[in-house]
Design a protein around this motif. Sequence first.
Motif, mmCIF file in Angstrom:
data_model
loop_
_atom_site.group_PDB
_atom_site.id
_atom_site.type_symbol
_atom_site.label_atom_id
_atom_site.label_comp_id
_atom_site.label_asym_id
_atom_site.label_seq_id
_atom_site.Cartn_x
_atom_site.Cartn_y
_atom_site.Cartn_z
ATOM 1 N N SER A 1 5.972 3.316 -12.118
ATOM 2 C CA SER A 1 5.586 1.985 -12.607
ATOM 3 C C SER A 1 5.497 1.055 -11.401
ATOM 4 C CB SER A 1 6.616 1.467 -13.607
ATOM 5 O OG SER A 1 7.886 1.458 -12.995
ATOM 6 N N PRO A 2 4.705 -0.037 -11.501
ATOM 7 C CA PRO A 2 4.593 -0.938 -10.346
ATOM 8 C C PRO A 2 5.949 -1.551 -10.027
ATOM 9 C CG PRO A 2 2.945 -1.478 -12.018
ATOM 10 C CD PRO A 2 3.880 -0.484 -12.640
ATOM 11 N N LEU A 6 0.854 -1.192 0.000
ATOM 12 C CA LEU A 6 0.000 0.000 0.000
ATOM 13 C C LEU A 6 0.887 1.239 0.000
ATOM 14 C CD1 LEU A 6 -2.483 -1.048 2.872
ATOM 15 C CD2 LEU A 6 -2.563 -1.665 0.454
ATOM 16 N N THR A 7 0.650 2.137 -0.939
ATOM 17 C CA THR A 7 1.378 3.414 -0.929
ATOM 18 C C THR A 7 0.378 4.513 -0.565
ATOM 19 O OG1 THR A 7 0.966 3.816 -3.278
ATOM 20 C CG2 THR A 7 2.982 2.625 -2.727
ATOM 21 N N GLY A 8 0.882 5.708 -0.268
ATOM 22 C CA GLY A 8 -0.028 6.809 0.033
ATOM 23 C C GLY A 8 -0.876 7.122 -1.198
ATOM 24 N N HIS A 9 -2.112 7.577 -0.971
ATOM 25 C CA HIS A 9 -2.994 7.829 -2.116
ATOM 26 C C HIS A 9 -2.446 8.905 -3.046
ATOM 27 C CE1 HIS A 9 -5.902 5.475 0.261
ATOM 28 N NE2 HIS A 9 -6.406 5.189 -0.920
ATOM 29 N N SER A 40 -3.389 2.972 -5.443
ATOM 30 C CA SER A 40 -2.401 2.882 -4.351
ATOM 31 C C SER A 40 -2.297 1.486 -3.717
ATOM 32 C CB SER A 40 -2.670 3.935 -3.261
ATOM 33 O OG SER A 40 -3.803 3.584 -2.505
ATOM 34 N N ILE A 41 -2.835 0.456 -4.382
ATOM 35 C CA ILE A 41 -2.738 -0.921 -3.853
ATOM 36 C C ILE A 41 -2.133 -1.829 -4.928
ATOM 37 C CG2 ILE A 41 -3.998 -2.900 -2.892
ATOM 38 C CD1 ILE A 41 -6.097 -0.919 -1.861
#
Length: 283
Positions: free
Chosen positions: A267-268, A258-261, A278-279
């Motif tokens: 890139s992933p 999970l990253t901040g919105h 963000s997931i």
Amino acid sequence: MNGSLPQRGRIGAEQSQILVDAVHRLSGISIAPTKTSFLEHRINRLLQTSGVANVEEYVKHLRVNPTGLAALRLVEALTTHTTSFFRERAHYDWMMAVGLPAVVAEGAGLDRPLVIWSAACSTGAELWSAGMVVDGYGRNRNLRWDLVGTDVSQKILVKAAQAIFEEDDILPIPEEMRKRYLLRSRGAPDAKSRYRIAPELRSRARLGWVNLLDLPSGMALTADIAFLRNVLIYFDAEDQLRAAANVARRIQPGGYLLTGHSEGLASPPPGMTLVAPSIYRKE
Ligand SMILES: C[S@@+](CC[C@H](N)C(=O)[O-])C[C@H]1O[C@@H](n2cnc3c(N)ncnc32)[C@H](O)[C@@H]1O
């Protein structure tokens, strides 16, 4: 470091560059040397607390020992620890509805402990919020689970380990969770109340120092859900991908990052797919 009185002052362009280079080298935090008022504010506070007379002298300490005490204190002075319980609430709702059922279906919590990692944990508000959600989900399912919190700031890790919060901090925690997971400290009658995270969560947590840009290869950690939120914004684009890849490498297949919105990665991370804003899910 000498004991002469610290002098507040302006920071020249060359000194700014040396300071931002040092903090970048040690933590990846990328600060534009042109952010002089931010730098002056933080550095003047650092001079006051460290007893160094002026910024020239501080820079000298950094030159003599680029990874010594002065350098570590500089990182402490320039890191930002803003955090809160249930920040970006959507991630916790997603965990309850989607993330936890999905990782449990992969065997997490059953064949092996389910691990939640708050990779830049600050005071621990994110870690304990996640712990409250997992405990609620796992209680009647007999799940085994652990919490891991890491940060580059030693000072904030001490605070995270204390797990003590002020009245204002706990406001975002839903009422029933406050009752279950917070212990109110009995201070003087007129003192502000303080709250400590209950032992049932604290006993599940491991906290440790890491630099996300330089994770030790032997680090014994594989997470099912990793929070890497509101830290990538402090890195340049290349370091964002590096930190995300470092964390992704330590996520179980079928696990999530999970990253901040507001922190879109270019890139992933390798081996991961963006499954919702963000997931990311590990293949
Ligand atoms: C703004 S806080 C975010 C806290 C929490 N993740 C949240 O979203 O509320 C950023 C944290 O990242 C930590 N940090 C900065 N650079 C780091 C690095 N290279 N490795 C690990 N932690 C880092 C800082 O010390 C700080 O506590």
